[in-house]
Design a protein around this motif. Structure first.
Motif, PDB file in Angstrom:
ATOM      1  N   UNK A  38      40.989 -32.792  -6.360  1.00 34.55           N
ATOM      2  CA  UNK A  38      42.406 -33.141  -6.190  1.00 34.55           C
ATOM      3  C   UNK A  38      42.996 -33.650  -7.504  1.00 34.55           C
ATOM      4  N   UNK A  39      42.224 -34.435  -8.233  1.00 31.86           N
ATOM      5  CA  UNK A  39      42.675 -34.940  -9.524  1.00 31.86           C
ATOM      6  C   UNK A  39      42.876 -33.796 -10.519  1.00 31.86           C
ATOM      7  N   UNK A  40      41.922 -32.885 -10.571  1.00 31.33           N
ATOM      8  CA  UNK A  40      42.030 -31.742 -11.486  1.00 31.33           C
ATOM      9  C   UNK A  40      43.241 -30.873 -11.142  1.00 31.33           C
ATOM     10  N   UNK A  41      43.501 -30.693  -9.843  1.00 20.56           N
ATOM     11  CA  UNK A  41      44.667 -29.901  -9.422  1.00 20.56           C
ATOM     12  C   UNK A  41      45.960 -30.609  -9.816  1.00 20.56           C
ATOM     13  N   UNK A  42      46.018 -31.925  -9.630  1.00 21.54           N
ATOM     14  CA  UNK A  42      47.216 -32.686 -10.007  1.00 21.54           C
ATOM     15  C   UNK A  42      47.422 -32.639 -11.524  1.00 21.54           C
ATOM     16  N   UNK A  43      46.339 -32.740 -12.280  1.00 20.57           N
ATOM     17  CA  UNK A  43      46.435 -32.663 -13.742  1.00 20.57           C
ATOM     18  C   UNK A  43      46.938 -31.293 -14.192  1.00 20.57           C
ATOM     19  N   UNK A  44      46.421 -30.226 -13.584  1.00 22.98           N
ATOM     20  CA  UNK A  44      46.854 -28.861 -13.919  1.00 22.98           C
ATOM     21  C   UNK A  44      48.343 -28.678 -13.611  1.00 22.98           C
ATOM     22  N   UNK A  45      48.752 -29.147 -12.426  1.00 18.76           N
ATOM     23  CA  UNK A  45      50.150 -29.018 -12.012  1.00 18.76           C
ATOM     24  C   UNK A  45      51.074 -29.751 -12.994  1.00 18.76           C
ATOM     25  N   UNK A  46      50.696 -30.957 -13.376  1.00 18.03           N
ATOM     26  CA  UNK A  46      51.507 -31.736 -14.306  1.00 18.03           C
ATOM     27  C   UNK A  46      51.554 -31.069 -15.684  1.00 18.03           C
ATOM     28  N   UNK A  47      50.423 -30.635 -16.193  1.00 23.51           N
ATOM     29  CA  UNK A  47      50.382 -29.953 -17.484  1.00 23.51           C
ATOM     30  C   UNK A  47      51.226 -28.698 -17.490  1.00 23.51           C
ATOM     31  N   UNK A  48      51.139 -27.919 -16.415  1.00 21.71           N
ATOM     32  CA  UNK A  48      51.933 -26.694 -16.306  1.00 21.71           C
ATOM     33  C   UNK A  48      53.431 -27.009 -16.252  1.00 21.71           C
ATOM     34  N   UNK A  49      53.810 -28.084 -15.535  1.00 17.98           N
ATOM     35  CA  UNK A  49      55.223 -28.458 -15.439  1.00 17.98           C
ATOM     36  C   UNK A  49      55.764 -28.896 -16.797  1.00 17.98           C
ATOM     37  N   UNK A  50      54.989 -29.665 -17.541  1.00 19.80           N
ATOM     38  CA  UNK A  50      55.417 -30.109 -18.872  1.00 19.80           C
ATOM     39  C   UNK A  50      55.525 -28.909 -19.806  1.00 19.80           C
ATOM     40  N   UNK A  51      54.560 -28.014 -19.750  1.00 24.58           N
ATOM     41  CA  UNK A  51      54.591 -26.820 -20.599  1.00 24.58           C
ATOM     42  C   UNK A  51      55.816 -25.967 -20.275  1.00 24.58           C
ATOM     43  N   UNK A  52      56.119 -25.783 -18.999  1.00 23.85           N
ATOM     44  CA  UNK A  52      57.287 -24.997 -18.595  1.00 23.85           C
ATOM     45  C   UNK A  52      58.574 -25.659 -19.092  1.00 23.85           C
ATOM     46  N   UNK A  53      58.623 -26.988 -19.075  1.00 23.69           N
ATOM     47  CA  UNK A  53      59.797 -27.713 -19.559  1.00 23.69           C
ATOM     48  C   UNK A  53      59.988 -27.482 -21.065  1.00 23.69           C
ATOM     49  N   UNK A  54      58.902 -27.561 -21.826  1.00 27.11           N
ATOM     50  CA  UNK A  54      58.984 -27.316 -23.272  1.00 27.11           C
ATOM     51  C   UNK A  54      59.450 -25.879 -23.533  1.00 27.11           C
ATOM     52  N   UNK A  55      58.872 -24.922 -22.815  1.00 32.38           N
ATOM     53  CA  UNK A  55      59.254 -23.518 -22.989  1.00 32.38           C
ATOM     54  C   UNK A  55      60.718 -23.291 -22.625  1.00 32.38           C
ATOM     55  N   UNK A  56      61.215 -24.013 -21.603  1.00 34.89           N
ATOM     56  CA  UNK A  56      62.607 -23.859 -21.178  1.00 34.89           C
ATOM     57  C   UNK A  56      63.592 -24.352 -22.244  1.00 34.89           C
ATOM     58  N   UNK A  57      63.126 -25.166 -23.180  1.00 37.07           N
ATOM     59  CA  UNK A  57      63.994 -25.665 -24.250  1.00 37.07           C
ATOM     60  C   UNK A  57      64.207 -24.624 -25.344  1.00 37.07           C
ATOM     61  N   UNK A  58      63.488 -23.516 -25.275  1.00 35.98           N
ATOM     62  CA  UNK A  58      63.657 -22.436 -26.241  1.00 35.98           C
ATOM     63  C   UNK A  58      63.018 -22.718 -27.590  1.00 35.98           C
ATOM     64  N   UNK A  59      62.005 -23.571 -27.603  1.00 34.02           N
ATOM     65  CA  UNK A  59      61.315 -23.901 -28.843  1.00 34.02           C
ATOM     66  C   UNK A  59      60.287 -22.827 -29.171  1.00 34.02           C
ATOM     67  N   UNK A  60      60.198 -22.417 -30.437  1.00 31.35           N
ATOM     68  CA  UNK A  60      59.282 -21.371 -30.857  1.00 31.35           C
ATOM     69  C   UNK A  60      57.926 -21.976 -31.203  1.00 31.35           C
ATOM     70  N   UNK A  61      56.967 -21.814 -30.275  1.00 39.25           N
ATOM     71  CA  UNK A  61      55.624 -22.367 -30.464  1.00 39.25           C
ATOM     72  C   UNK A  61      54.614 -21.307 -30.041  1.00 39.25           C
TER      73      UNK A  61
END
Length: 169
Positions: A38-61
């Motif tokens: 459950x912890x690993x799933x919560x960590x994955x979900x949070x990491x994916x949400x943060x990554x999607x937020x960064x990508x939504x800002x249009x930053x070239x990485x």
């Protein structure tokens, strides 16, 4: 750069930070495989949400990857940014998220530039006052605003606990 500290209770609400905290507490309290999963799933979900937020800002990485550890409330950001400003904006995106207390910087840049300073917004701050503090001229507030786009949508919309980048002039 290394490690950046943020206010855990302030920022964008991208994932269930309380759920991640609860999963981390359960994993600490009981060493069962279910609690750890459950912890690993919560960590994955949070990491994916943060990554999607960064990508939504249009930053070239290139190769952007974000991981999250609910036991320490720390995000880790990996990838290669096109320049220093993009790198700093990505780190701020990751840190200005509710539930994130620190960001580990594992990024590099294609084009090296001077690093910016950072400012933690406190109650009563305005971009004008911040520009006056760092540049000696409040009329330079558009420089601070532009340096924090697209995270800032309007110069009057900053909040206590937010971390802003202050580029060199």
């Amino acid at each position: 750069m290394g490690l950046f500290s943020f206010i855990k209770e302030a920022g964008e609400k991208l994932f269930g930070s309380k759920q991640a905290d609860e999963a981390a507490a359960a994993a600490r309290a009981q060493a069962s495989a279910d609690a750890q999963a459950a912890l690993e799933a919560a960590n994955r979900e949070a990491g994916d949400a943060i990554q999607a937020y960064i990508e939504a800002q249009g930053l070239t990485i290139t190769g952007l990857t974000v991981t999250f550890d609910a036991t320490t409330s720390a995000a880790s950001v990996f990838g290669v940014a096109k320049d220093q400003a993009t790198k700093e904006k990505a780190l701020l995106c990751a840190g200005n998220v509710e539930g994130v207390a620190s960001v580990n910087d594992h990024m590099s840049v294609d084009q090296s530039e001077p690093e910016a300073q950072f400012h933690d917004v406190v109650r009563g701050d305005t971009l004008w006052a911040i520009a006056k503090k760092f540049y000696g001229d409040g009329n330079k507030y558009p420089v601070v605003f532009e340096a924090n786009k697209p995270m800032l949508s309007h110069p009057d919309k900053i909040y206590p606990g937010q971390k802003l980048r202050i580029p060199p002039l």
